[in-house]
Design an enzyme around this catalytic site. Structure first.
Site, mmCIF file in Angstrom:
data_model
loop_
_atom_site.group_PDB
_atom_site.id
_atom_site.type_symbol
_atom_site.label_atom_id
_atom_site.label_comp_id
_atom_site.label_asym_id
_atom_site.label_seq_id
_atom_site.Cartn_x
_atom_site.Cartn_y
_atom_site.Cartn_z
ATOM 1 N N GLY A 188 78.106 82.861 49.734
ATOM 2 C CA GLY A 188 78.598 81.589 49.190
ATOM 3 C C GLY A 188 78.976 80.588 50.281
ATOM 4 O O GLY A 188 79.303 79.443 49.991
ATOM 5 N N GLU B 250 68.927 76.012 45.058
ATOM 6 C CA GLU B 250 69.060 77.079 46.061
ATOM 7 C C GLU B 250 68.224 78.286 45.659
ATOM 8 O O GLU B 250 68.106 78.592 44.472
ATOM 9 C CB GLU B 250 70.522 77.523 46.156
ATOM 10 C CG GLU B 250 71.346 76.791 47.205
ATOM 11 C CD GLU B 250 71.082 77.315 48.626
ATOM 12 O OE1 GLU B 250 70.037 77.949 48.865
ATOM 13 O OE2 GLU B 250 71.939 77.087 49.485
ATOM 14 N N ASP B 251 67.691 78.977 46.641
ATOM 15 C CA ASP B 251 66.982 80.211 46.344
ATOM 16 C C ASP B 251 67.970 81.318 45.964
ATOM 17 O O ASP B 251 67.802 82.001 44.970
ATOM 18 C CB ASP B 251 66.108 80.652 47.535
ATOM 19 C CG ASP B 251 66.859 80.707 48.857
ATOM 20 O OD1 ASP B 251 68.056 80.323 48.915
ATOM 21 O OD2 ASP B 251 66.251 81.137 49.859
ATOM 22 N N LYS C 18 73.826 86.921 44.236
ATOM 23 C CA LYS C 18 74.367 88.241 44.600
ATOM 24 C C LYS C 18 75.882 88.171 44.488
ATOM 25 O O LYS C 18 76.586 88.053 45.487
ATOM 26 C CB LYS C 18 74.007 88.567 46.054
ATOM 27 C CG LYS C 18 72.592 89.024 46.299
ATOM 28 C CD LYS C 18 72.480 89.499 47.748
ATOM 29 C CE LYS C 18 71.072 89.492 48.242
ATOM 30 N NZ LYS C 18 70.974 89.750 49.680
ATOM 31 N N ASP D 233 62.218 84.972 52.489
ATOM 32 C CA ASP D 233 61.497 85.535 53.636
ATOM 33 C C ASP D 233 62.267 86.650 54.336
ATOM 34 O O ASP D 233 63.476 86.809 54.150
ATOM 35 C CB ASP D 233 61.231 84.430 54.662
ATOM 36 C CG ASP D 233 62.495 84.058 55.424
ATOM 37 O OD1 ASP D 233 63.532 83.782 54.770
ATOM 38 O OD2 ASP D 233 62.475 84.067 56.672
ATOM 39 N N LEU E 58 76.453 77.505 50.487
ATOM 40 C CA LEU E 58 76.587 76.613 49.332
ATOM 41 C C LEU E 58 77.920 75.846 49.391
ATOM 42 O O LEU E 58 77.977 74.657 49.061
ATOM 43 C CB LEU E 58 76.476 77.417 48.036
ATOM 44 C CG LEU E 58 76.521 76.610 46.745
ATOM 45 C CD1 LEU E 58 75.437 75.541 46.725
ATOM 46 C CD2 LEU E 58 76.380 77.525 45.539
ATOM 47 N N ASP F 148 74.560 84.153 48.342
ATOM 48 C CA ASP F 148 74.941 85.479 48.828
ATOM 49 C C ASP F 148 76.456 85.470 49.064
ATOM 50 O O ASP F 148 77.229 85.648 48.135
ATOM 51 C CB ASP F 148 74.113 85.739 50.094
ATOM 52 C CG ASP F 148 74.251 87.126 50.662
ATOM 53 O OD1 ASP F 148 74.757 88.009 49.968
ATOM 54 O OD2 ASP F 148 73.863 87.343 51.820
ATOM 55 N N GLY G 261 63.669 78.344 51.713
ATOM 56 C CA GLY G 261 63.581 79.382 50.678
ATOM 57 C C GLY G 261 63.409 78.873 49.259
ATOM 58 O O GLY G 261 62.874 79.567 48.408
ATOM 59 N N ARG H 32 57.041 84.821 52.117
ATOM 60 C CA ARG H 32 57.475 83.802 51.151
ATOM 61 C C ARG H 32 56.475 83.634 50.011
ATOM 62 O O ARG H 32 56.841 83.274 48.895
ATOM 63 C CB ARG H 32 57.641 82.436 51.835
ATOM 64 C CG ARG H 32 58.795 82.376 52.824
ATOM 65 C CD ARG H 32 59.047 80.929 53.225
ATOM 66 N NE ARG H 32 59.834 80.819 54.444
ATOM 67 C CZ ARG H 32 61.151 80.852 54.517
ATOM 68 N NH1 ARG H 32 61.852 81.034 53.423
ATOM 69 N NH2 ARG H 32 61.767 80.728 55.673
HETATM 70 P P1 IMP Z 1 75.067 82.721 51.958
HETATM 71 O O1 IMP Z 1 75.578 81.589 52.805
HETATM 72 O O2 IMP Z 1 75.563 84.050 52.471
HETATM 73 O O3 IMP Z 1 75.347 82.541 50.495
HETATM 74 O O4 IMP Z 1 73.525 82.833 52.220
HETATM 75 C C1 IMP Z 1 72.591 82.048 51.643
HETATM 76 C C2 IMP Z 1 71.297 82.119 52.436
HETATM 77 O O5 IMP Z 1 71.098 83.401 53.066
HETATM 78 C C3 IMP Z 1 70.128 81.944 51.523
HETATM 79 O O6 IMP Z 1 69.823 80.582 51.312
HETATM 80 C C4 IMP Z 1 69.039 82.699 52.223
HETATM 81 O O7 IMP Z 1 68.406 81.871 53.175
HETATM 82 C C5 IMP Z 1 69.757 83.815 52.960
HETATM 83 N N1 IMP Z 1 69.701 85.090 52.203
HETATM 84 C C6 IMP Z 1 70.731 85.738 51.636
HETATM 85 N N2 IMP Z 1 70.331 86.876 51.048
HETATM 86 C C7 IMP Z 1 68.995 86.940 51.228
HETATM 87 C C8 IMP Z 1 67.999 87.886 50.816
HETATM 88 O O8 IMP Z 1 68.244 88.899 50.155
HETATM 89 N N3 IMP Z 1 66.720 87.616 51.200
HETATM 90 C C9 IMP Z 1 66.374 86.501 51.915
HETATM 91 N N4 IMP Z 1 67.283 85.595 52.312
HETATM 92 C C10 IMP Z 1 68.582 85.805 51.968
#
Ligand code: IMP
Length: 202
Positions: free
Chosen positions: A108, A102-103, A134, A162, A111, A106, A47, A168
């Site tokens: 966390g 990081e893209d 987010k 994506d 990360l 969400d 991403g 993408r």
């Molecule tokens: P986390 O571990 O919940 O913080 O998720 C991070 C990963 O979830 C990101 O690197 C994305 O690959 C994916 N992700 C979370 N939200 C979105 C979104 O709105 N669109 C696309 N990918 C997302």
């Protein structure tokens, strides 16, 4: 709005992204320009690739690039935060200034895992730049030193992000308003995004 029934709408335009990436580049240059060794920008596949490419040029200083790929936690694993490294860095990072690119952050969980895994390798410093944050969805607090945009709890696609491997290379960042509908028909937005000549609309 694109897609019948307004399935998606522009959340952040390509021009706004470009402007913010330039600002981030300037901020990062201030932090890293007089370091003894060039920073290592670690892109998290897939991403972050578009963001990384633009950011690298915007930073404009001598820098190295490396990549990691991780499996996202599966539905069966729930939100345990258990992720697996599918592709590791090629180089060592001991004593280096590392910037995780990081893209989106969400919950966390991803990360948090990545910071722990890289932190154990003895970098001189470890910071994160995330294009999108987010905040409202955070489950675990995790430092994000640099962020492009804080966004609401919506699913986004475009500019590297994506849905089931698609979209993408859509230049703007779109909020998907009807995720259930898109899940039902993952190609629903191909027509509206890419137009009749097959090129992404800009
Ligand atoms: P986390 O571990 O919940 O913080 O998720 C991070 C990963 O979830 C990101 O690197 C994305 O690959 C994916 N992700 C979370 N939200 C979105 C979104 O709105 N669109 C696309 N990918 C997302």
């Amino acid at each position: 709005m694109v897609g019948s029934g307004a399935t998606a709408e522009v959340l952040i335009s390509a021009a706004e992204i470009a402007h913010r990436v330039d600002e981030l580049g300037r901020e990062l240059r201030e932090v890293y320009h007089d370091a003894e060794r060039p920073p290592v920008l670690v892109g998290v596949l897939k991403g972050s690739t578009l963001f990384l490419a633009d950011l690298l040029r915007a930073v404009g200083i001598d820098a190295e690039v490396d990549f990691m790929a991780i499996s996202s936690y599966s539905a069966s694993a729930g939100q345990s935060g258990v992720v697996r490294i599918i592709k590791d860095l090629e180089g060592g990072i001991a004593g280096r200034d590392v910037l995780l690119v990081e893209d989106i952050v969400d919950t966390g969980l991803t990360l948090t895992y990545l910071r722990r895994a890289l932190g154990e390798r003895g970098p001189r410093s470890l910071r994160t730049v995330a294009l999108l944050d987010k905040v409202a969805r955070r489950i675990v607090p995790v430092p994000v030193e640099f962020r492009g945009f804080e966004i609401p709890d919506v699913f986004v696609v475009g500019y590297g992000l994506d849905f089931m491997g698609r979209y993408r290379n859509v230049p703007d960042l779109y909020a998907v308003r009807d995720l259930a509908r898109l899940a039902n028909d993952p190609m629903l937005l191909v027509g509206p995004f890419f137009g009749s000549d097959g090129r992404a609309r800009t």
